[in-house]
Design an enzyme around this catalytic site. Structure first.
Site, PDB file in Angstrom:
ATOM      1  N   GLU A  64       0.795  -1.265  -0.171  1.00  0.00           N
ATOM      2  CA  GLU A  64       0.147   0.181  -0.051  1.00  0.00           C
ATOM      3  C   GLU A  64       0.928   1.417  -0.455  1.00  0.00           C
ATOM      4  O   GLU A  64       1.939   1.216   0.418  1.00  0.00           O
ATOM      5  CB  GLU A  64      -1.034   0.058   1.223  1.00  0.00           C
ATOM      6  CG  GLU A  64      -1.736   1.403   1.717  1.00  0.00           C
ATOM      7  CD  GLU A  64      -2.986   0.838   0.542  1.00  0.00           C
ATOM      8  OE1 GLU A  64      -2.264   1.943  -0.694  1.00  0.00           O
ATOM      9  OE2 GLU A  64      -4.553   1.391   0.874  1.00  0.00           O
ATOM     10  N   ASP A  65       0.806   2.578  -0.826  1.00  0.00           N
ATOM     11  CA  ASP A  65       0.387   4.175  -0.087  1.00  0.00           C
ATOM     12  C   ASP A  65       1.426   4.140   0.826  1.00  0.00           C
ATOM     13  O   ASP A  65       2.172   4.048   1.294  1.00  0.00           O
ATOM     14  CB  ASP A  65       0.588   4.633  -1.655  1.00  0.00           C
ATOM     15  CG  ASP A  65      -0.856   5.163  -1.622  1.00  0.00           C
ATOM     16  OD1 ASP A  65      -1.975   4.460  -0.685  1.00  0.00           O
ATOM     17  OD2 ASP A  65      -1.485   5.752  -2.347  1.00  0.00           O
ATOM     18  N   ASP A  96      -3.508   5.588   6.480  1.00  0.00           N
ATOM     19  CA  ASP A  96      -3.958   6.852   7.390  1.00  0.00           C
ATOM     20  C   ASP A  96      -4.380   6.362   8.700  1.00  0.00           C
ATOM     21  O   ASP A  96      -4.177   6.455   9.548  1.00  0.00           O
ATOM     22  CB  ASP A  96      -4.289   7.658   5.776  1.00  0.00           C
ATOM     23  CG  ASP A  96      -4.328   9.242   7.044  1.00  0.00           C
ATOM     24  OD1 ASP A  96      -3.576  10.039   6.979  1.00  0.00           O
ATOM     25  OD2 ASP A  96      -5.934   9.245   5.999  1.00  0.00           O
ATOM     26  N   PHE A 108      -0.790  16.825   4.726  1.00  0.00           N
ATOM     27  CA  PHE A 108      -0.672  15.682   3.526  1.00  0.00           C
ATOM     28  C   PHE A 108       0.736  15.643   2.200  1.00  0.00           C
ATOM     29  O   PHE A 108       1.067  16.909   2.120  1.00  0.00           O
ATOM     30  CB  PHE A 108      -1.786  16.543   2.525  1.00  0.00           C
ATOM     31  CG  PHE A 108      -2.260  15.878   1.066  1.00  0.00           C
ATOM     32  CD1 PHE A 108      -3.400  14.705   1.321  1.00  0.00           C
ATOM     33  CD2 PHE A 108      -2.220  16.635  -0.028  1.00  0.00           C
ATOM     34  CE1 PHE A 108      -3.760  14.087   0.050  1.00  0.00           C
ATOM     35  CE2 PHE A 108      -2.346  15.381  -1.128  1.00  0.00           C
ATOM     36  CZ  PHE A 108      -3.829  15.048  -1.109  1.00  0.00           C
ATOM     37  N   ARG A 120       1.886  12.460  -9.177  1.00  0.00           N
ATOM     38  CA  ARG A 120       2.307  10.647  -8.811  1.00  0.00           C
ATOM     39  C   ARG A 120       3.455  10.805  -9.325  1.00  0.00           C
ATOM     40  O   ARG A 120       4.133   9.751  -9.071  1.00  0.00           O
ATOM     41  CB  ARG A 120       1.729  10.051  -9.629  1.00  0.00           C
ATOM     42  CG  ARG A 120       0.018   9.860  -8.651  1.00  0.00           C
ATOM     43  CD  ARG A 120      -1.343   9.051  -9.366  1.00  0.00           C
ATOM     44  NE  ARG A 120      -1.756   8.634  -9.534  1.00  0.00           N
ATOM     45  CZ  ARG A 120      -2.461   8.291  -8.427  1.00  0.00           C
ATOM     46  NH1 ARG A 120      -1.785   7.774  -7.470  1.00  0.00           N
ATOM     47  NH2 ARG A 120      -4.228   8.174  -7.993  1.00  0.00           N
TER      48      ARG A 120
HETATM   49  P1  5GP Z   1      -7.015   5.118   4.994  1.00  0.00           P
HETATM   50  O1  5GP Z   1      -8.766   4.142   4.869  1.00  0.00           O
HETATM   51  O2  5GP Z   1      -5.860   4.779   5.899  1.00  0.00           O
HETATM   52  O3  5GP Z   1      -7.755   6.523   6.093  1.00  0.00           O
HETATM   53  O4  5GP Z   1      -7.100   6.249   3.772  1.00  0.00           O
HETATM   54  C1  5GP Z   1      -5.670   5.367   3.050  1.00  0.00           C
HETATM   55  C2  5GP Z   1      -6.152   6.332   1.506  1.00  0.00           C
HETATM   56  O5  5GP Z   1      -6.039   7.663   2.004  1.00  0.00           O
HETATM   57  C3  5GP Z   1      -4.521   6.206   1.116  1.00  0.00           C
HETATM   58  O6  5GP Z   1      -4.552   4.904   0.569  1.00  0.00           O
HETATM   59  C4  5GP Z   1      -4.427   7.478   0.284  1.00  0.00           C
HETATM   60  O7  5GP Z   1      -5.410   6.831  -1.100  1.00  0.00           O
HETATM   61  C5  5GP Z   1      -5.283   8.732   0.903  1.00  0.00           C
HETATM   62  N1  5GP Z   1      -4.504   9.717   1.394  1.00  0.00           N
HETATM   63  C6  5GP Z   1      -4.410   9.322   2.738  1.00  0.00           C
HETATM   64  N2  5GP Z   1      -3.062  10.595   3.455  1.00  0.00           N
HETATM   65  C7  5GP Z   1      -2.757  10.313   2.609  1.00  0.00           C
HETATM   66  C8  5GP Z   1      -1.819  11.888   1.752  1.00  0.00           C
HETATM   67  O8  5GP Z   1      -1.486  12.397   2.513  1.00  0.00           O
HETATM   68  N3  5GP Z   1      -1.843  12.506   0.488  1.00  0.00           N
HETATM   69  C9  5GP Z   1      -2.361  11.260  -0.826  1.00  0.00           C
HETATM   70  N4  5GP Z   1      -2.044  11.630  -1.488  1.00  0.00           N
HETATM   71  N5  5GP Z   1      -3.639  10.665  -0.785  1.00  0.00           N
HETATM   72  C10 5GP Z   1      -3.402  10.344   0.984  1.00  0.00           C
HETATM   73 MG    MG Z   2      -3.968   3.474  -1.446  1.00  0.00          MG
END
Ligand code: 5GP
Ligand code: MG
Length: 178
Positions: free
Chosen positions: A102-103, A106, A155, A168
């Site tokens: 995963e990238d 959060d 962010f 990206r």
């Molecule tokens: P979660 O479900 O863990 O809250 O959200 C994860 C997803 O939110 C990540 O896969 C990503 O797509 C997006 N996301 C959360 N924080 C960031 C951030 O700082 N930058 C970007 N570009 N995407 C984020």
């Molecule tokens: Mg992601």
């Protein structure tokens, strides 16, 4: 300091490419050790993880496969909240160790849902490998075994991650400038 404007926001470099790749190297070595003889299937989550997944996977030194899934979100009922449908998983994952790539984790909700979904398909085990983790925002119980970098609650874009589709292709990771 090197800054870049994407759409309406200013971003500044926060993690240079060399640092990212050093951490990717470390994870690849660790995973190659941990999964020796186990034939793992790496599962990249599109779109954000494509660059990380490529750099990680080319450093893996044991036999392994890689595939990619996409998560489509749609609003469920009030009780189910946002539902994430897993698209593109054609492999039979029964009995195999799965390493989700995963990238960024959060709140952890996305990962939680994906793990639940994959769990219904009887894999041997499910492991999470993320490029970035925002520990302060994690709000669900989640064991994130492999983390390249922990970052504060801001962010970020670059190295596969986007702001409204853009950014990206940036080689470094950038943080929004307030
Ligand atoms: P979660 O479900 O863990 O809250 O959200 C994860 C997803 O939110 C990540 O896969 C990503 O797509 C997006 N996301 C959360 N924080 C960031 C951030 O700082 N930058 C970007 N570009 N995407 C984020
Ligand atoms: Mg992601």
């Amino acid at each position: 300091m090197s800054t870049v404007k994407i759409i309406d926001k200013e971003f500044a470099i926060s993690i240079p490419e060399e640092r990212i790749l050093a951490e990717v190297d470390r994870l690849a070595k660790q995973i190659s050790q941990d999964f020796e003889g186990k034939n793992p299937l790496f599962l990249g989550v599109l779109n954000g993880s494509f660059m990380f997944a490529a750099d990680l996977f080319r450093r893996i030194t044991i036999p392994a496969e890689i595939s990619f899934v996409k998560l489509a979100s749609y609003e469920g009922t009030a009780s189910t909240g946002v539902i994430k449908e897993v698209i593109g998983l054609s492999e039979n994952i029964t009995g195999r160790p799965i390493i989700i790539v995963e990238d960024i984790v959060d709140t952890g909700c996305t990962m939680r849902k994906l793990i639940e979904n994959l769990g219904t398909r009887s894999p041997e085990s499910i492991h999470v490998c993320t490029l970035l983790l925002k520990p302060e925002k994690l709000k669900v119980a989640l064991d994130v075994e492999y983390v390249a970098l922990e970052i504060p609650n801001d962010f970020i874009v670059g190295y596969g991650l986007d702001y409204d589709g853009y950014g990206r292709n940036l080689r470094d990771i950038y943080t929004v400038v307030e």
